[in-house]
Design a protein around this motif. Structure first.
Motif, PDB file in Angstrom:
ATOM      1  N   PHE A  21      -7.834   2.451 -11.770  1.00 46.13           N
ATOM      2  CA  PHE A  21      -6.587   2.675 -12.498  1.00 46.13           C
ATOM      3  C   PHE A  21      -5.924   4.007 -12.143  1.00 46.13           C
ATOM      4  CE2 PHE A  21      -9.088  -0.205 -15.117  1.00 46.13           C
ATOM      5  CZ  PHE A  21      -8.156  -1.184 -15.435  1.00 46.13           C
ATOM      6  N   ASN A  22      -6.713   4.955 -11.634  1.00 43.73           N
ATOM      7  CA  ASN A  22      -6.202   6.316 -11.448  1.00 43.73           C
ATOM      8  C   ASN A  22      -6.022   6.754 -10.002  1.00 43.73           C
ATOM      9  OD1 ASN A  22      -6.129   6.713 -14.228  1.00 43.73           O
ATOM     10  ND2 ASN A  22      -8.271   7.308 -14.284  1.00 43.73           N
ATOM     11  N   THR A  23      -6.320   5.910  -9.036  1.00 45.92           N
ATOM     12  CA  THR A  23      -6.159   6.279  -7.636  1.00 45.92           C
ATOM     13  C   THR A  23      -4.775   5.859  -7.163  1.00 45.92           C
ATOM     14  OG1 THR A  23      -8.528   6.010  -7.230  1.00 45.92           O
ATOM     15  CG2 THR A  23      -7.083   5.971  -5.300  1.00 45.92           C
ATOM     16  N   THR A  24      -4.040   6.801  -6.607  1.00 45.19           N
ATOM     17  CA  THR A  24      -2.705   6.513  -6.083  1.00 45.19           C
ATOM     18  C   THR A  24      -2.800   6.340  -4.574  1.00 45.19           C
ATOM     19  OG1 THR A  24      -1.712   7.835  -7.836  1.00 45.19           O
ATOM     20  CG2 THR A  24      -0.332   7.347  -5.918  1.00 45.19           C
ATOM     21  N   LEU A  25      -2.362   5.184  -4.104  1.00 48.62           N
ATOM     22  CA  LEU A  25      -2.363   4.905  -2.668  1.00 48.62           C
ATOM     23  C   LEU A  25      -1.145   5.548  -2.022  1.00 48.62           C
ATOM     24  CD1 LEU A  25      -3.259   1.098  -2.752  1.00 48.62           C
ATOM     25  CD2 LEU A  25      -4.815   3.048  -2.643  1.00 48.62           C
ATOM     26  N   HIS A  26      -1.323   6.034  -0.805  1.00 49.20           N
ATOM     27  CA  HIS A  26      -0.192   6.596  -0.064  1.00 49.20           C
ATOM     28  C   HIS A  26       0.745   5.470   0.374  1.00 49.20           C
ATOM     29  CE1 HIS A  26      -3.165  10.005   0.872  1.00 49.20           C
ATOM     30  NE2 HIS A  26      -2.448  10.320  -0.180  1.00 49.20           N
ATOM     31  N   LYS A  27       2.010   5.760   0.444  1.00 46.55           N
ATOM     32  CA  LYS A  27       2.990   4.730   0.811  1.00 46.55           C
ATOM     33  C   LYS A  27       2.769   4.202   2.222  1.00 46.55           C
ATOM     34  CE  LYS A  27       6.704   5.938  -2.331  1.00 46.55           C
ATOM     35  NZ  LYS A  27       6.420   4.909  -3.284  1.00 46.55           N
ATOM     36  N   LYS A  28       2.535   5.090   3.169  1.00 52.09           N
ATOM     37  CA  LYS A  28       2.305   4.674   4.550  1.00 52.09           C
ATOM     38  C   LYS A  28       0.805   4.776   4.812  1.00 52.09           C
ATOM     39  CE  LYS A  28       3.760   5.309   9.223  1.00 52.09           C
ATOM     40  NZ  LYS A  28       4.907   5.000   9.953  1.00 52.09           N
ATOM     41  N   ARG A  29       0.158   3.615   4.858  1.00 53.80           N
ATOM     42  CA  ARG A  29      -1.292   3.579   5.068  1.00 53.80           C
ATOM     43  C   ARG A  29      -1.568   2.950   6.423  1.00 53.80           C
ATOM     44  NH1 ARG A  29      -2.832   0.047   0.654  1.00 53.80           N
ATOM     45  NH2 ARG A  29      -0.647  -0.311   0.311  1.00 53.80           N
ATOM     46  N   GLU A  30      -2.319   3.642   7.259  1.00 55.61           N
ATOM     47  CA  GLU A  30      -2.565   3.194   8.623  1.00 55.61           C
ATOM     48  C   GLU A  30      -4.033   2.899   8.927  1.00 55.61           C
ATOM     49  OE1 GLU A  30      -0.164   2.500  10.799  1.00 55.61           O
ATOM     50  OE2 GLU A  30       1.332   3.081   9.304  1.00 55.61           O
ATOM     51  N   ASN A  31      -4.932   3.246   8.028  1.00 57.25           N
ATOM     52  CA  ASN A  31      -6.361   3.124   8.324  1.00 57.25           C
ATOM     53  C   ASN A  31      -6.897   1.724   8.070  1.00 57.25           C
ATOM     54  OD1 ASN A  31      -6.278   5.842   8.837  1.00 57.25           O
ATOM     55  ND2 ASN A  31      -7.250   6.440   6.922  1.00 57.25           N
ATOM     56  N   THR A  32      -7.848   1.335   8.913  1.00 54.37           N
ATOM     57  CA  THR A  32      -8.675   0.163   8.645  1.00 54.37           C
ATOM     58  C   THR A  32     -10.003   0.720   8.181  1.00 54.37           C
ATOM     59  OG1 THR A  32      -7.580  -1.176  10.334  1.00 54.37           O
ATOM     60  CG2 THR A  32      -9.788  -1.865   9.634  1.00 54.37           C
ATOM     61  N   GLY A  58      -4.707   1.091  14.569  1.00 60.85           N
ATOM     62  CA  GLY A  58      -4.724   2.264  13.703  1.00 60.85           C
ATOM     63  C   GLY A  58      -6.096   2.920  13.715  1.00 60.85           C
ATOM     64  N   HIS A  59      -6.268   3.803  12.814  1.00 63.59           N
ATOM     65  CA  HIS A  59      -7.486   4.591  12.693  1.00 63.59           C
ATOM     66  C   HIS A  59      -8.570   3.737  12.010  1.00 63.59           C
ATOM     67  CE1 HIS A  59      -9.351   8.510  12.778  1.00 63.59           C
ATOM     68  NE2 HIS A  59      -9.719   8.377  11.527  1.00 63.59           N
ATOM     69  N   ILE A  60      -9.769   3.704  12.569  1.00 65.16           N
ATOM     70  CA  ILE A  60     -10.874   2.930  11.983  1.00 65.16           C
ATOM     71  C   ILE A  60     -11.882   3.894  11.374  1.00 65.16           C
ATOM     72  CG2 ILE A  60     -12.772   1.337  12.443  1.00 65.16           C
ATOM     73  CD1 ILE A  60     -11.076   0.197  14.749  1.00 65.16           C
ATOM     74  N   ILE A  61     -12.155   3.686  10.087  1.00 62.79           N
ATOM     75  CA  ILE A  61     -13.135   4.505   9.375  1.00 62.79           C
ATOM     76  C   ILE A  61     -14.278   3.600   8.930  1.00 62.79           C
ATOM     77  CG2 ILE A  61     -13.576   5.972   7.378  1.00 62.79           C
ATOM     78  CD1 ILE A  61     -10.592   6.716   7.459  1.00 62.79           C
ATOM     79  N   LYS A  93      -7.018   5.479  -0.369  1.00 62.96           N
ATOM     80  CA  LYS A  93      -5.656   6.037  -0.399  1.00 62.96           C
ATOM     81  C   LYS A  93      -4.882   5.797   0.887  1.00 62.96           C
ATOM     82  CE  LYS A  93      -6.696   9.669  -3.718  1.00 62.96           C
ATOM     83  NZ  LYS A  93      -6.721  11.122  -3.956  1.00 62.96           N
ATOM     84  N   ASP A  94      -5.583   5.767   2.023  1.00 67.65           N
ATOM     85  CA  ASP A  94      -4.922   5.591   3.312  1.00 67.65           C
ATOM     86  C   ASP A  94      -5.278   4.271   3.984  1.00 67.65           C
ATOM     87  OD1 ASP A  94      -3.401   8.028   3.582  1.00 67.65           O
ATOM     88  OD2 ASP A  94      -5.329   9.054   3.686  1.00 67.65           O
ATOM     89  N   ALA A  95      -5.938   3.358   3.270  1.00 66.54           N
ATOM     90  CA  ALA A  95      -6.388   2.098   3.871  1.00 66.54           C
ATOM     91  C   ALA A  95      -5.341   1.004   3.701  1.00 66.54           C
ATOM     92  CB  ALA A  95      -7.703   1.659   3.240  1.00 66.54           C
ATOM     93  N   LYS A  96      -5.025   0.343   4.827  1.00 67.43           N
ATOM     94  CA  LYS A  96      -4.137  -0.812   4.757  1.00 67.43           C
ATOM     95  C   LYS A  96      -4.954  -2.094   4.662  1.00 67.43           C
ATOM     96  CE  LYS A  96      -3.539  -1.067   9.755  1.00 67.43           C
ATOM     97  NZ  LYS A  96      -2.581  -1.143  10.844  1.00 67.43           N
ATOM     98  N   ILE A  97      -6.121  -2.104   5.310  1.00 69.80           N
ATOM     99  CA  ILE A  97      -7.006  -3.265   5.280  1.00 69.80           C
ATOM    100  C   ILE A  97      -8.443  -2.774   5.169  1.00 69.80           C
ATOM    101  CG2 ILE A  97      -7.921  -5.229   6.599  1.00 69.80           C
ATOM    102  CD1 ILE A  97      -5.159  -5.693   7.736  1.00 69.80           C
ATOM    103  N   VAL A  98      -9.204  -3.444   4.307  1.00 68.47           N
ATOM    104  CA  VAL A  98     -10.637  -3.182   4.163  1.00 68.47           C
ATOM    105  C   VAL A  98     -11.373  -4.366   4.767  1.00 68.47           C
ATOM    106  CG1 VAL A  98     -12.538  -3.058   2.500  1.00 68.47           C
ATOM    107  CG2 VAL A  98     -10.473  -1.712   2.127  1.00 68.47           C
ATOM    108  N   ILE A  99     -12.380  -4.066   5.579  1.00 64.87           N
ATOM    109  CA  ILE A  99     -13.255  -5.102   6.127  1.00 64.87           C
ATOM    110  C   ILE A  99     -14.636  -4.841   5.547  1.00 64.87           C
ATOM    111  CG2 ILE A  99     -14.277  -6.099   8.213  1.00 64.87           C
ATOM    112  CD1 ILE A  99     -11.772  -5.082   9.737  1.00 64.87           C
ATOM    113  N   THR A 100     -15.229  -5.865   4.929  1.00 67.30           N
ATOM    114  CA  THR A 100     -16.524  -5.691   4.279  1.00 67.30           C
ATOM    115  C   THR A 100     -17.261  -7.017   4.253  1.00 67.30           C
ATOM    116  OG1 THR A 100     -17.642  -4.708   2.365  1.00 67.30           O
ATOM    117  CG2 THR A 100     -15.689  -6.067   1.913  1.00 67.30           C
TER     118      THR A 100
END
Length: 181
Positions: A21-32, A58-61, A93-100
């Motif tokens: 509820f309290n995490t704000t995502l960045h508008k431009k998210r580029e990370n996978t 994009g950036h992979i974390i 915050k910077d993730a556009k897609i999560v792979i799990t």
């Protein structure tokens, strides 16, 4: 998640979920963001698929499950990827897609409006925690590299062209699975 018809009165709470509820995502998210499950064989499978993908951009974390820190084969981690053991909600915050795979954190990501690809293995029982809601729009399940590439491209396109629908689905997940502390 509370079934729509039940004779029980459910009420659950986890302090960790306050961050949903309290995490704000960045508008431009580029990370996978690749969140490895706590099962080593599934973690290896996820890393193999990601390393063979042609669609991921994009950036992979890579974030290993806390029980796997130090157990992942170094040769499965591409030197261009970052590994992070920090707080998953900070990484969201910077993730556009999560792979799990087999992770309840997929529900948290979808509830926050982040697209999710759930990797499954045909010879292992699926522990996918997502319900059918939003499949093909905000989340998808895959087993192979070709399915991963297709799902990644489709979900990325949906993020651009169906952002309002994605937010409605994420809000529905939020109301179904979480209680605000």
């Amino acid at each position: 998640y509370v079934p729509s018809t039940t004779k029980y009165n459910y009420d659950t709470l986890s302090v960790r979920f306050n961050k949903v509820f309290n995490t704000t995502l960045h508008k431009k998210r580029e990370n996978t963001l690749v969140l490895l499950p706590h099962y080593l064989d599934k973690a290896r499978h996820v890393l193999r698929l990601v390393s063979r993908s042609n669609a991921i951009n994009g950036h992979i974390i890579i974030k290993p499950h806390p029980t796997l820190i130090g157990s992942i084969d170094k040769e499965l981690i591409n030197p261009n990827w970052c590994t992070d053991v920090g707080d998953v909600h900070s990484l969201f915050k910077d993730a556009k897609i999560v792979i799990t795979s087999s992770s309840s954190v997929a529900i948290e990501a979808v509830s926050m409006g982040i697209s999710v690809i759930e990797v499954e293995m045909s010879d292992v029982i699926s522990l996918n925690s997502l319900i059918g809601l939003g499949r093909g729009i905000i989340w998808e399940k895959v087993e192979s590299v070709s399915e991963l590439d297709n799902a990644y491209n489709v979900l990325e396109e949906k993020r651009v062209n169906n952002s309002k629908e994605i937010m409605c689905i994420s809000q529905e997940y939020l109301s179904l699975f979480f209680s605000k502390p």
